[in-house]
Motif scaffolding. Structure first.
Motif, PDB file in Angstrom:
ATOM      1  N   ALA A   1      28.896  21.854 -25.513  1.00  0.00           N
ATOM      2  CA  ALA A   1      28.128  23.097 -25.636  1.00  0.00           C
ATOM      3  C   ALA A   1      27.859  23.390 -27.108  1.00  0.00           C
ATOM      4  CB  ALA A   1      28.887  24.250 -24.988  1.00  0.00           C
ATOM      5  N   ALA A   2      28.875  23.180 -27.923  1.00  0.00           N
ATOM      6  CA  ALA A   2      28.710  23.433 -29.355  1.00  0.00           C
ATOM      7  C   ALA A   2      27.676  22.487 -29.966  1.00  0.00           C
ATOM      8  CB  ALA A   2      30.056  23.284 -30.072  1.00  0.00           C
ATOM      9  N   ALA A   3      27.548  21.292 -29.380  1.00  0.00           N
ATOM     10  CA  ALA A   3      26.551  20.337 -29.867  1.00  0.00           C
ATOM     11  C   ALA A   3      25.132  20.745 -29.476  1.00  0.00           C
ATOM     12  CB  ALA A   3      26.860  18.936 -29.329  1.00  0.00           C
ATOM     13  N   GLY A   4      25.021  21.744 -28.550  1.00  0.00           N
ATOM     14  CA  GLY A   4      23.693  22.260 -28.226  1.00  0.00           C
ATOM     15  C   GLY A   4      23.249  22.083 -26.791  1.00  0.00           C
ATOM     16  N   LEU A   5      24.183  21.679 -25.914  1.00  0.00           N
ATOM     17  CA  LEU A   5      23.811  21.440 -24.516  1.00  0.00           C
ATOM     18  C   LEU A   5      24.259  22.612 -23.649  1.00  0.00           C
ATOM     19  CD1 LEU A   5      22.467  19.120 -22.942  1.00  0.00           C
ATOM     20  CD2 LEU A   5      24.763  18.198 -22.514  1.00  0.00           C
ATOM     21  N   PHE A   6      23.416  22.997 -22.707  1.00  0.00           N
ATOM     22  CA  PHE A   6      23.702  24.104 -21.793  1.00  0.00           C
ATOM     23  C   PHE A   6      23.412  23.645 -20.382  1.00  0.00           C
ATOM     24  CE2 PHE A   6      22.302  27.645 -19.177  1.00  0.00           C
ATOM     25  CZ  PHE A   6      23.140  28.702 -19.517  1.00  0.00           C
ATOM     26  N   LEU A   7      24.289  24.017 -19.437  1.00  0.00           N
ATOM     27  CA  LEU A   7      24.034  23.690 -18.034  1.00  0.00           C
ATOM     28  C   LEU A   7      24.015  24.957 -17.195  1.00  0.00           C
ATOM     29  CD1 LEU A   7      23.860  21.865 -15.491  1.00  0.00           C
ATOM     30  CD2 LEU A   7      26.358  21.723 -15.541  1.00  0.00           C
ATOM     31  N   ALA A   8      22.922  25.164 -16.472  1.00  0.00           N
ATOM     32  CA  ALA A   8      22.887  26.189 -15.428  1.00  0.00           C
ATOM     33  C   ALA A   8      23.184  25.463 -14.125  1.00  0.00           C
ATOM     34  CB  ALA A   8      21.522  26.867 -15.373  1.00  0.00           C
ATOM     35  N   MET A   9      24.353  25.742 -13.556  1.00  0.00           N
ATOM     36  CA  MET A   9      24.802  24.987 -12.389  1.00  0.00           C
ATOM     37  C   MET A   9      24.096  25.384 -11.108  1.00  0.00           C
ATOM     38  SD  MET A   9      28.879  24.366 -12.721  1.00  0.00           S
ATOM     39  CE  MET A   9      29.366  25.966 -13.317  1.00  0.00           C
ATOM     40  N   GLN A  10      23.984  24.402 -10.194  1.00  0.00           N
ATOM     41  CA  GLN A  10      23.376  24.677  -8.888  1.00  0.00           C
ATOM     42  C   GLN A  10      24.199  25.733  -8.139  1.00  0.00           C
ATOM     43  OE1 GLN A  10      22.910  21.187  -6.465  1.00  0.00           O
ATOM     44  NE2 GLN A  10      21.767  22.278  -4.890  1.00  0.00           N
ATOM     45  N   TYR A  11      25.518  25.584  -8.178  1.00  0.00           N
ATOM     46  CA  TYR A  11      26.404  26.551  -7.527  1.00  0.00           C
ATOM     47  C   TYR A  11      27.314  27.159  -8.592  1.00  0.00           C
ATOM     48  CZ  TYR A  11      24.754  23.931  -3.537  1.00  0.00           C
ATOM     49  OH  TYR A  11      23.947  23.320  -2.623  1.00  0.00           O
ATOM     50  N   PRO A  12      26.849  28.239  -9.245  1.00  0.00           N
ATOM     51  CA  PRO A  12      27.635  28.815 -10.343  1.00  0.00           C
ATOM     52  C   PRO A  12      29.008  29.290  -9.870  1.00  0.00           C
ATOM     53  CG  PRO A  12      25.406  29.706 -10.313  1.00  0.00           C
ATOM     54  CD  PRO A  12      25.598  28.965  -9.028  1.00  0.00           C
ATOM     55  N   ILE A  13      29.947  29.194 -10.781  1.00  0.00           N
ATOM     56  CA  ILE A  13      31.334  29.541 -10.469  1.00  0.00           C
ATOM     57  C   ILE A  13      31.538  31.050 -10.665  1.00  0.00           C
ATOM     58  CG2 ILE A  13      33.717  29.200 -11.281  1.00  0.00           C
ATOM     59  CD1 ILE A  13      32.705  26.364 -12.191  1.00  0.00           C
ATOM     60  N   GLU A  14      32.274  31.667  -9.737  1.00  0.00           N
ATOM     61  CA  GLU A  14      32.614  33.085  -9.880  1.00  0.00           C
ATOM     62  C   GLU A  14      33.781  33.238 -10.836  1.00  0.00           C
ATOM     63  OE1 GLU A  14      33.376  35.182  -6.291  1.00  0.00           O
ATOM     64  OE2 GLU A  14      31.548  34.458  -5.306  1.00  0.00           O
ATOM     65  N   VAL A  15      33.674  34.201 -11.734  1.00  0.00           N
ATOM     66  CA  VAL A  15      34.767  34.439 -12.673  1.00  0.00           C
ATOM     67  C   VAL A  15      35.173  35.909 -12.595  1.00  0.00           C
ATOM     68  CG1 VAL A  15      35.580  33.942 -14.997  1.00  0.00           C
ATOM     69  CG2 VAL A  15      33.512  32.816 -14.183  1.00  0.00           C
ATOM     70  N   PRO A  16      36.069  36.241 -11.652  1.00  0.00           N
ATOM     71  CA  PRO A  16      36.455  37.648 -11.486  1.00  0.00           C
ATOM     72  C   PRO A  16      37.091  38.190 -12.763  1.00  0.00           C
ATOM     73  CG  PRO A  16      37.278  36.304  -9.662  1.00  0.00           C
ATOM     74  CD  PRO A  16      36.777  35.357 -10.717  1.00  0.00           C
ATOM     75  N   GLY A  17      36.729  39.407 -13.125  1.00  0.00           N
ATOM     76  CA  GLY A  17      37.355  40.059 -14.273  1.00  0.00           C
ATOM     77  C   GLY A  17      36.784  39.668 -15.623  1.00  0.00           C
ATOM     78  N   VAL A  18      35.859  38.711 -15.633  1.00  0.00           N
ATOM     79  CA  VAL A  18      35.241  38.312 -16.904  1.00  0.00           C
ATOM     80  C   VAL A  18      33.754  38.670 -16.847  1.00  0.00           C
ATOM     81  CG1 VAL A  18      34.694  36.387 -18.443  1.00  0.00           C
ATOM     82  CG2 VAL A  18      36.876  36.424 -17.226  1.00  0.00           C
ATOM     83  N   ARG A  19      33.330  39.554 -17.732  1.00  0.00           N
ATOM     84  CA  ARG A  19      31.928  39.965 -17.740  1.00  0.00           C
ATOM     85  C   ARG A  19      31.062  38.929 -18.459  1.00  0.00           C
ATOM     86  NH1 ARG A  19      31.388  44.663 -21.140  1.00  0.00           N
ATOM     87  NH2 ARG A  19      32.800  43.359 -22.352  1.00  0.00           N
ATOM     88  N   ILE A  20      29.778  38.970 -18.204  1.00  0.00           N
ATOM     89  CA  ILE A  20      28.854  38.044 -18.871  1.00  0.00           C
ATOM     90  C   ILE A  20      29.024  38.131 -20.384  1.00  0.00           C
ATOM     91  CG2 ILE A  20      26.401  37.653 -19.414  1.00  0.00           C
ATOM     92  CD1 ILE A  20      25.758  38.143 -16.491  1.00  0.00           C
TER      93      ILE A  20
END
Ligand code: ADP
Ligand code: MG
Length: 264
Positions: A77-96
């Protein structure tokens, strides 16, 4: 300066799914990758990003000249790559905002402008406030997840984005908003895009420079936008017939496959 994938092989749980993928995305370009269910498109996205359990067994992937295979996901990610996943993972308690702040720090970016950027992008993408205060993806509908992924992409401004079926679960209006926002990033920020999609409807807004047809873990042919029209008209069978190949069935990793694409 490019995202360069050379003869990439790899897969999951000891099963080879990617069989020599070659692809080069320059800054500002949109590449569409279209292939049948189970052909390994999501596997490609996970191998690129270094998701746990997914492994590259050969080839190379460079981001603006830097080899990323073998690096931790955060380093990619730090190298500049981003992935929008087909099935995004839920992260309870962590805001965007929390997620973005840690992503920015990992990239060596000062997150002090984050709130302003988030507010601007949320308005542009019509993401309602309640989705900014809830845990990431927790009780988001499919469409809300995709808007939220696009919001993160817009705030983080990576060099290259892999969008895995960002169109799935989106109604026509949301699809247009998301596609236009991504398209604008290609011209404003020089974002290079690899858009994985089943449907050519995404491509009417997010017009691709190159369309790749992906079957059996590799790109079987590439062309301009007319290739998506050919697919729409004749399906994968039509393309395969023209190329004189068979459409390979999905790779079976086990008989009762909990990871099989549910097809929605
Ligand atoms: P696509 O995104 O093109 O529909 P996938 O990459 O999701 O295809 O899947 C390709 C093959 O790899 C399928 O047979 C799928 O079941 C298998 N597969 C993907 N991820 C996993 C996993 N984590 N564990 C086991 N098998 C997997
Ligand atoms: Mg998939």
């Amino acid at each position: 300066m490019s995202l360069v994938i050379r003869n990439l092989r790899g897969g999951v749980a000891g099963t080879e799914i990617l069989r020599g993928v070659d692809l080069e995305v320059a800054p500002g370009e949109v590449h569409a990758l279209m292939g049948p269910n189970g052909s390994g498109k999501s596997t490609l996205s996970h191998v690129l990003m270094g998701r746990e359990g997914y492994e590259a067994t050969g080839g190379s992937v460079t981001v603006d000249g830097m080899e990323i295979l073998g690096l931790e996901t955060s380093r990619r990610a730090a190298a500049g790559l981003f992935l929008a996943m087909q099935y995004p993972i839920e992260v309870p308690g962590v805001r965007i905002a929390d997620l973005l702040a840690s992503s920015m720090r990992a990239r060596g970016v000062d997150p002090s402008d984050l709130d302003a950027a988030l507010a601007t992008e949320a308005a542009r993408l019509e993401v309602r406030d309640e989705f900014l205060t809830r845990g990431v993806n927790v009780e988001f509908s499919g469409g809300e997840q995709k808007r939220a992924e696009t919001l993160q992409l817009a705030v983080l401004r990576p060099g290259y984005a892999v969008l895995d079926e960002i169109d799935s679960g989106l109604d026509v209006d949301a699809l247009r908003d998301v596609a236009r926002r991504v398209k604008a990033m290609t011209t404003e920020n020089g974002l290079g895009v690899l858009a994985i999609t089943h449907y050519s409807r995404l491509l009417t807004e997010l017009t691709p420079d190159v369309v790749h047809v992906f079957m059996g873990g590799r790109i079987v042919t590439s062309g301009g936008p007319e290739l998506a029209d050919e697919l729409e008209a004749g399906g994968y069978d039509g393309i395969a017939a023209r190329l004189g190949i068979e459409v390979p069935g999905p790779v079976q990793t086990r008989a009762d496959d909990p990871f099989a694409d549910p097809g929605f």
